[in-house]
Scaffold this motif. Structure first.
Motif, PDB file in Angstrom:
ATOM      1  N   MET A   1       0.709  -1.135  -0.054  1.00 39.90           N
ATOM      2  CA  MET A   1      -0.185   0.127   0.135  1.00 39.90           C
ATOM      3  C   MET A   1       0.825   1.086  -0.068  1.00 39.90           C
ATOM      4  N   ARG A   2       1.861   1.179   0.830  1.00 42.93           N
ATOM      5  CA  ARG A   2       2.807   2.461   0.848  1.00 42.93           C
ATOM      6  C   ARG A   2       3.447   2.611  -0.582  1.00 42.93           C
ATOM      7  N   GLU A   3       3.842   1.601  -1.155  1.00 44.95           N
ATOM      8  CA  GLU A   3       4.416   1.991  -2.527  1.00 44.95           C
ATOM      9  C   GLU A   3       3.365   3.002  -3.447  1.00 44.95           C
ATOM     10  N   LEU A   4       2.158   2.414  -3.494  1.00 46.69           N
ATOM     11  CA  LEU A   4       1.267   2.961  -4.329  1.00 46.69           C
ATOM     12  C   LEU A   4       0.802   4.408  -3.942  1.00 46.69           C
ATOM     13  N   ALA A   5       0.617   4.634  -2.515  1.00 45.84           N
ATOM     14  CA  ALA A   5       0.652   5.962  -1.996  1.00 45.84           C
ATOM     15  C   ALA A   5       1.727   6.821  -2.335  1.00 45.84           C
ATOM     16  N   LEU A   6       3.142   6.373  -2.344  1.00 53.06           N
ATOM     17  CA  LEU A   6       4.046   7.053  -2.524  1.00 53.06           C
ATOM     18  C   LEU A   6       3.978   7.382  -4.069  1.00 53.06           C
ATOM     19  N   GLU A   7       3.674   6.533  -5.028  1.00 56.17           N
ATOM     20  CA  GLU A   7       3.344   6.760  -6.339  1.00 56.17           C
ATOM     21  C   GLU A   7       2.428   7.800  -6.981  1.00 56.17           C
ATOM     22  N   LEU A   8       1.288   7.784  -6.246  1.00 59.70           N
ATOM     23  CA  LEU A   8       0.329   8.651  -6.334  1.00 59.70           C
ATOM     24  C   LEU A   8       0.894  10.235  -6.051  1.00 59.70           C
ATOM     25  N   ARG A   9       1.331  10.100  -4.830  1.00 62.00           N
ATOM     26  CA  ARG A   9       1.987  11.509  -4.619  1.00 62.00           C
ATOM     27  C   ARG A   9       2.945  12.178  -5.534  1.00 62.00           C
ATOM     28  N   LYS A  10       3.971  11.216  -6.066  1.00 62.04           N
ATOM     29  CA  LYS A  10       4.984  11.578  -6.974  1.00 62.04           C
ATOM     30  C   LYS A  10       4.342  12.198  -8.046  1.00 62.04           C
ATOM     31  N   GLN A  11       3.077  11.286  -8.664  1.00 61.06           N
ATOM     32  CA  GLN A  11       2.648  11.769  -9.883  1.00 61.06           C
ATOM     33  C   GLN A  11       1.820  13.184  -9.692  1.00 61.06           C
ATOM     34  N   ARG A  12       1.432  13.501  -8.659  1.00 64.45           N
ATOM     35  CA  ARG A  12       0.612  14.737  -8.347  1.00 64.45           C
ATOM     36  C   ARG A  12       1.741  15.709  -8.090  1.00 64.45           C
ATOM     37  N   SER A  13       2.731  15.538  -7.504  1.00 63.07           N
ATOM     38  CA  SER A  13       4.024  16.439  -7.342  1.00 63.07           C
ATOM     39  C   SER A  13       4.373  16.738  -8.590  1.00 63.07           C
ATOM     40  N   ALA A  14       4.515  15.858  -9.696  1.00 68.02           N
ATOM     41  CA  ALA A  14       4.954  16.106 -10.933  1.00 68.02           C
ATOM     42  C   ALA A  14       4.235  17.089 -11.798  1.00 68.02           C
ATOM     43  N   THR A  15       2.911  17.086 -11.429  1.00 69.36           N
ATOM     44  CA  THR A  15       2.061  18.186 -12.077  1.00 69.36           C
ATOM     45  C   THR A  15       1.924  19.318 -11.712  1.00 69.36           C
ATOM     46  N   GLY A  16       2.487  19.610 -10.435  1.00 71.02           N
ATOM     47  CA  GLY A  16       2.647  20.819  -9.821  1.00 71.02           C
ATOM     48  C   GLY A  16       1.398  21.587  -9.389  1.00 71.02           C
ATOM     49  N   ARG A  17       0.535  20.653  -9.344  1.00 71.58           N
ATOM     50  CA  ARG A  17      -0.768  21.138  -8.847  1.00 71.58           C
ATOM     51  C   ARG A  17      -1.304  20.588  -7.508  1.00 71.58           C
ATOM     52  N   THR A  18      -2.067  21.254  -6.790  1.00 78.11           N
ATOM     53  CA  THR A  18      -2.700  21.005  -5.493  1.00 78.11           C
ATOM     54  C   THR A  18      -3.709  19.809  -5.656  1.00 78.11           C
ATOM     55  N   TYR A  19      -4.291  19.144  -4.622  1.00 81.85           N
ATOM     56  CA  TYR A  19      -5.183  17.974  -4.486  1.00 81.85           C
ATOM     57  C   TYR A  19      -6.391  19.070  -5.118  1.00 81.85           C
ATOM     58  N   ALA A  20      -6.727  20.154  -4.633  1.00 78.07           N
ATOM     59  CA  ALA A  20      -8.046  21.110  -5.026  1.00 78.07           C
ATOM     60  C   ALA A  20      -7.970  21.251  -6.492  1.00 78.07           C
ATOM     61  N   GLU A  21      -6.809  21.614  -7.129  1.00 78.38           N
ATOM     62  CA  GLU A  21      -6.767  21.757  -8.376  1.00 78.38           C
ATOM     63  C   GLU A  21      -7.243  20.549  -9.184  1.00 78.38           C
ATOM     64  N   LEU A  22      -6.475  19.714  -8.758  1.00 82.22           N
ATOM     65  CA  LEU A  22      -6.756  18.382  -9.289  1.00 82.22           C
ATOM     66  C   LEU A  22      -8.245  17.842  -9.330  1.00 82.22           C
ATOM     67  N   ALA A  23      -8.781  17.883  -8.148  1.00 85.12           N
ATOM     68  CA  ALA A  23     -10.155  17.644  -8.004  1.00 85.12           C
ATOM     69  C   ALA A  23     -11.180  18.305  -8.903  1.00 85.12           C
ATOM     70  N   GLY A  24     -10.774  19.351  -9.294  1.00 84.38           N
ATOM     71  CA  GLY A  24     -11.627  20.293 -10.286  1.00 84.38           C
ATOM     72  C   GLY A  24     -11.651  19.285 -11.540  1.00 84.38           C
ATOM     73  N   GLU A  25     -10.672  18.687 -11.890  1.00 84.46           N
ATOM     74  CA  GLU A  25     -10.325  18.055 -13.293  1.00 84.46           C
ATOM     75  C   GLU A  25     -10.766  16.347 -13.168  1.00 84.46           C
ATOM     76  N   SER A  26     -10.875  16.057 -11.928  1.00 82.56           N
ATOM     77  CA  SER A  26     -11.129  14.714 -11.693  1.00 82.56           C
ATOM     78  C   SER A  26     -12.477  14.278 -11.418  1.00 82.56           C
ATOM     79  N   LEU A  27     -13.477  15.178 -11.031  1.00 86.74           N
ATOM     80  CA  LEU A  27     -14.854  14.987 -10.545  1.00 86.74           C
ATOM     81  C   LEU A  27     -14.698  14.115  -9.293  1.00 86.74           C
ATOM     82  N   LEU A  28     -13.660  14.347  -8.559  1.00 80.31           N
ATOM     83  CA  LEU A  28     -13.384  13.800  -7.300  1.00 80.31           C
ATOM     84  C   LEU A  28     -13.239  14.849  -6.293  1.00 80.31           C
TER      85      LEU A  28
END
Length: 197
Positions: A1-28
């Motif tokens: 589980m830890r590896e998946l969490a780290l991967e998701l954080r890495k991908q979000r970090s690579a976008t340079g966007r916040t969770y709030a900004e990504l939420a607007g594009e993901s419907l989550l």
């Protein structure tokens, strides 16, 4: 589980966007995205897919392919860890020789692919008429044997590769050809005994 969490954080970090900004594009919601990347539990497949879809437009083309492959692999391993099937003994599809092996190997394949919910497998199979959830449950949970088209739909539904599809078709063919040869042999023996009387 830890590896998946780290991967998701890495991908979000690579976008340079916040969770709030990504939420607007993901419907989550931002909370759902944060929870998915927290490592507290394994997120649903659809959540991981939406997380990636929100990150994707902000990644370079070569990053997109690598990102999805890495996320999917780590999600599958996290699901196996969560379900306690990570260390389970399995039959390799290349060594399937009979019905029992075939059933065990197919169930293990579904587990290795993340044990997607049956409705998700059905949706990805692209053939809900050929593969109703009730049939899929009998095949994966109770060892019913799929016909060749159902097998192809299951492999597609589990997001199997073209190579995996070919291996499964070869195993199915081998098992059924061997079984049919045995049945013909028994019938030939029955007819020869009857004729000799």
């Amino acid at each position: 589980m830890r590896e998946l969490a780290l991967e998701l954080r890495k991908q979000r970090s690579a976008t340079g966007r916040t969770y709030a900004e990504l939420a607007g594009e993901s419907l989550l919601s931002p909370a759902t995205l944060k929870r998915a990347a927290s490592g507290a539990s394994v997120p649903r497949f659809e959540t991981v897919q939406a997380f990636y879809a929100a990150c994707r437009p902000h990644l370079r083309r070569e990053q997109q392919i690598a990102a999805w492959a890495s996320i999917l692999k780590k999600w599958r391993l996290a699901r196996m860890e969560e379900r306690g099937t990570l260390a389970a003994q399995t039959v390799n599809v290349d060594f399937v020789v009979d019905y029992r092996d075939f059933v065990l190997a197919l169930r293990a394949f579904w587990e290795r692919k993340g044990a997607l919910p049956l409705r998700t497998v059905q949706r990805f199979s692209e053939d809900s008429i050929l593969l109703p959830v009730s049939s899929l449950a009998r095949i994966l949970n109770r060892g019913a044997i799929p016909n060749e088209r159902q097998l192809q739909a299951i492999i597609r539904g589990c997001l199997g590769t073209t190579l995996e599809q070919k291996k499964w078709e070869a195993a199915w063919d081998k098992v059924f050809r061997r079984q049919n040869a045995r049945m013909v042999g028994h019938l030939d023996g029955a007819f020869s005994v009857k004729r000799s009387r």
